[in-house]
Design an enzyme around this catalytic site. Structure first.
Site, short mmCIF file in Angstrom:
data_model
loop_
_atom_site.label_atom_id
_atom_site.label_comp_id
_atom_site.label_asym_id
_atom_site.label_seq_id
_atom_site.Cartn_x
_atom_site.Cartn_y
_atom_site.Cartn_z
N ASP A 32 39.12 38.14 50.62
CA ASP A 32 38.43 38.81 49.92
C ASP A 32 37.09 39.23 50.36
O ASP A 32 36.62 39.99 49.77
CB ASP A 32 38.28 38.05 48.60
N TRP A 145 39.84 30.84 31.22
CA TRP A 145 40.33 31.99 31.82
C TRP A 145 41.80 31.98 31.41
O TRP A 145 42.53 31.32 32.14
CB TRP A 145 40.38 31.71 33.49
N TYR A 147 45.50 33.54 31.22
CA TYR A 147 46.26 34.52 32.11
C TYR A 147 47.86 33.99 31.74
O TYR A 147 48.19 33.02 32.02
CB TYR A 147 46.14 34.30 33.30
N LYS A 178 38.16 34.45 28.83
CA LYS A 178 38.23 35.65 29.76
C LYS A 178 39.83 36.02 29.89
O LYS A 178 40.60 35.31 30.25
CB LYS A 178 37.68 35.10 31.17
N GLY A 205 38.56 42.30 37.73
CA GLY A 205 39.72 42.55 38.36
C GLY A 205 39.63 42.99 39.95
O GLY A 205 38.30 42.79 40.40
#
Lengths: 254, 254, 254, 254, 254
Positions: A32, A145, A147, A178, A205
């Site tokens: 990244d 977080w 998800y 989040k 993102g």
């Protein structure tokens, strides 16, 4: 809960939130990064100069770099983590740091990644339950977080599924949740509604064009969210402070 | 962190590191040994005479042999281990000693093997997280043997994969990370870059010719690493002190 | 380590060891017994009259029978155990007693069975690691029954494989390691060499003729071992004290 | 061990034992009951009037009903349990109460079901080991329900297999072992012999005719057992006190 | 047990119970909600105005909303939870809060969901056993949501199966057991009989017509139950207080 209020007042400014995250080296790998942003110092400075209301990192980064930025951006210590090498089927993120370590490092919140619907959901529900309880004992706010992910999650981007994950964060005691943006403002409104008193922020993102990113930001805020936790969309840009300024205009109106 | 600084000052000399390891009897079996080097006393003496900045062993060796070498080579106590009998598919190395035992034995660092990407990664992340936290409480530095390994790791020698493992060590709080050499200096530069403030050292690996080994050593140092943790390439040679001297010339420049 | 030295001095006589074991009722079932030797009192008396330097039993036997023999044969408390009903593929022996219980019962050593190479090796390495650390705190010696076993162990009788198991015992901190005899003196020399300062003793194994058993004993001692841990080859015989006397002649030379 | 002796003296009368058990609601389900014996009060009264030397129940029954019968039948608190819904293949009975709770409820023994040979044997050996150690600390006797069961147990009724289970109870430290009757007196003699100083009692089993049940009782006692733990063969009868009287005649000779 | 009696006296009024539950956001997801009842404040007010004798919620809801309703409806803190994303085959609900947190929040009971017959039954039996023991230490009543479920449960609605689940709650020490209605009054009588001194309440279940719901309520009470724990059948209606009033008439007779 004076401890939590005090700490949250540093992360929530005028009711809004803008967090910078740099745990991608662990979660995605150093691919990244480029030569500049692979250096935590570079990102610490963006957090400070950009006026972010929180900086989310792992303890290794905090212990080796934060000393030079003491008292600047509020620290959000991530308490669990994983690499992306193992498959998503039974995804699980194990604890790698503790609430006590967060307190010792002067953190203003802890971050915990919860994979709702994973076959390992039960382990994470249990571990977060204990972390949240200990955090309460220290007056430490918790950011989840949240998800939806794993073998039985058919569509991670489905608004109802994301809303379910956000509701879990509320019921399990998170102060801030989040989530990933489900693609439409209307969909995100469902998420914000499901989370009720739990403050919702959107992930940034993967990197988008300026236009797309700022459009997304406006939709997120219009849907009733409190702000963002961003990473790659800021520190992967050539001019991270420019996009930060534009983002802050949308979130804080100034 | 006066405790860590004090201990690290014994392992890092002029910014450089040269560790001797002798945990191969456990990790590979006694087939690595000949009649001389199967005796820990023989290797303890190499560590001392060779001027190594650390000697990495399991507690059984430390408890039975280290007394005669007290105050010589700094002890690095390995805290986990496994045999190579079980397959690499879901490789896991379990704790066999504790930070407290390392303190009691007068160690200057603890060593922990982390198989990044293994299906058992989560267990090791969690266990290392707790070990690192306890080590911090004692001012004890942590050295991670970071190896990408397991069913989902396609190429253990890929520089990007090794860089990922090194980044994990940084983010999880290691002071020094030992990795395998990916074959090229350029590849190793990626690894060193990913680890940032976490000091990178290279493993020696299986025995090479003098020429190949010293060539590798030069590349490792040119890539920005701090040194080596060696074993078989030293104590499997007929004249271990000769190669040590040559290696030190490359690492320390004297 | 005055505690360990004191206790070991009772088990190691003139540098040699002769342990009687009676945990076969648990490990193999009562089919190993006849009407006489099924009674622990019968075997306790053999231990005493035979002048064995240790008697290895489970806590249930110690608690119900040892009182009458206090101060006679040194007690070696086995801390783990299993029946032979489940398959060897993923063999595991779980803790059934603690170091503290051994101390309370006046034991002079603890015994732990370690199945090296089993898919459950990691659990046993970890459990033995903790047991060994606690034993050190009490000055309690540790004896490891080190057996290579499980799906990935191709040949349990291979000298190199047994040597590997013995090396594990050394590196993990055992004071004495009991192994199976690999069939030849030369093979056993490898085992003794791999264990280095960890004292090696041979198991008696299933019942042999007097001649074969004493031949084996001579080879074991000639290979450099410190002695034996026997069971069936003694208490399954009509005259257990006769074979004991012959065995002691070989081990202690008197 | 004055505590254990004191408590055992209430359960063992003139060297003999007659326990009433009522944990079938959990182990088999309420289908074992009729309108009368589904009520714990009904069975508590049988225990008292029948002069049983122990009453084995789960903590829920003890907490809600035992108050009215304080000081009558000695309480044996079952510490683990399961329903019969899951298959026997890998049978496991998990702890549902603790030794400390047994002490608090005034129990004179704890009961633990051990499925010898189950793939989960290791977990139960370990858990019983810890329970037995804690029981010792409180002077609390332990009774093991020892049943060979699971995928690798070919014949649960084989005398040698039951004897193996009984031997496990002895070696792991039980004071009393309850086993199923293997069908013949000769077979049961093997079991009693294997258990040695651990007192053997027979289960009552599913309901038999008076004649068959009393015949079985005579064989059990003739084989050297100390008595029985019965349930359905008593409280499922129309006149539970009549059969109890007959049973006591056989066990206690009066 | 003055603590339990005191707390239970707030939940059981004149021998009857009417609990409102709002953990569906976690257990089923926000799809159960509309714009009004997605807001916990809306449901808190129904609990208060409707005169419910208990309000069952997760800690996140209690911590963020209960402050405004302190001293109104008694709090029942759910201690475990799961989403409905994973399959029912091996259903398991893991602890997400503790007894101590319930005490701190001023709860008058804790709630625990027990999936009887699940392949994970053993874990839940064990966890509930510990929770119940700790609850006893604090004088905190326990309410078990007892649902037969999992691969080996053939028919979750079978009265005998529900009765088995209710019996488990009794034997494991629950004060109140909530079960699903098996469809007939006669079937429910079996359940009530199996639970004996453990108070039985029926779930409301998914939304029914007024007529069907009140018919069910009458059958439940006629079968000997103590009342209801309702959710969707109240807060999903346009006029939740009207149906509550009618329900109370049936349960409390006023």
């Amino acid at each position: 809960m004076i401890g939590e209020s005090t700490r949250l007042s540093r992360i929530i400014k005028n009711g809004k939130i803008l967090i910078l995250a740099m745990d991608q080296g662990l979660e995605h790998g150093p691919s990244d990064f480029n030569e500049k942003n692979i250096d935590p110092d570079y990102v610490f400075k963006i957090a400070e100069k950009g006026g972010f209301t929180g900086f989310a990192i792992q303890k290794g980064i905090a212990q080796k770099y934060a000393q030079n930025y003491a008292g600047k951006t509020p620290l959000i210590l991530k308490l669990n983590g994983r690499t992306n090498i193992n498959p998503r089927e039974d995804v699980y993120s194990s604890p790698v740091a503790s609430v006590k370590e967060a307190v010792k490092l002067g953190a203003d919140a802890i971050g915990y990644t919860l994979y709702v619907g994973s076959p390992n959901e039960a382990i994470m529900f249990n571990e977060f339950g204990e972390i949240q309880a200990e955090a309460k004992e220290y007056g430490m706010p918790t950011i989840v977080w949240a998800y939806p992910r794993g073998h039985y999650v058919k569509n991670e981007k489905d608004p109802a599924t994301i809303a379910y994950a956000a509701r879990c964060a509320l019921e399990l005691g998170a102060d801030i949740v989040k989530v990933n943006y489900p693609g439409t403002q209307k969909g995100f409104e469902k998420v914000v509604s499901a989370a009720q008193k739990c403050h919702v922020i959107s992930s940034g993102g993967s990197k988008l064009s300026d236009k797309d990113f700022l459009k997304k930001a406006k939709e997120v805020m219009a849907a009733g969210a409190k702000g963002f936790a961003v990473g790659r969309n800021v520190w992967q840009r050539n001019d991270p402070l420019k996009i930060t300024k534009e983002l802050k205009q949308i979130i804080f109106g100034k």
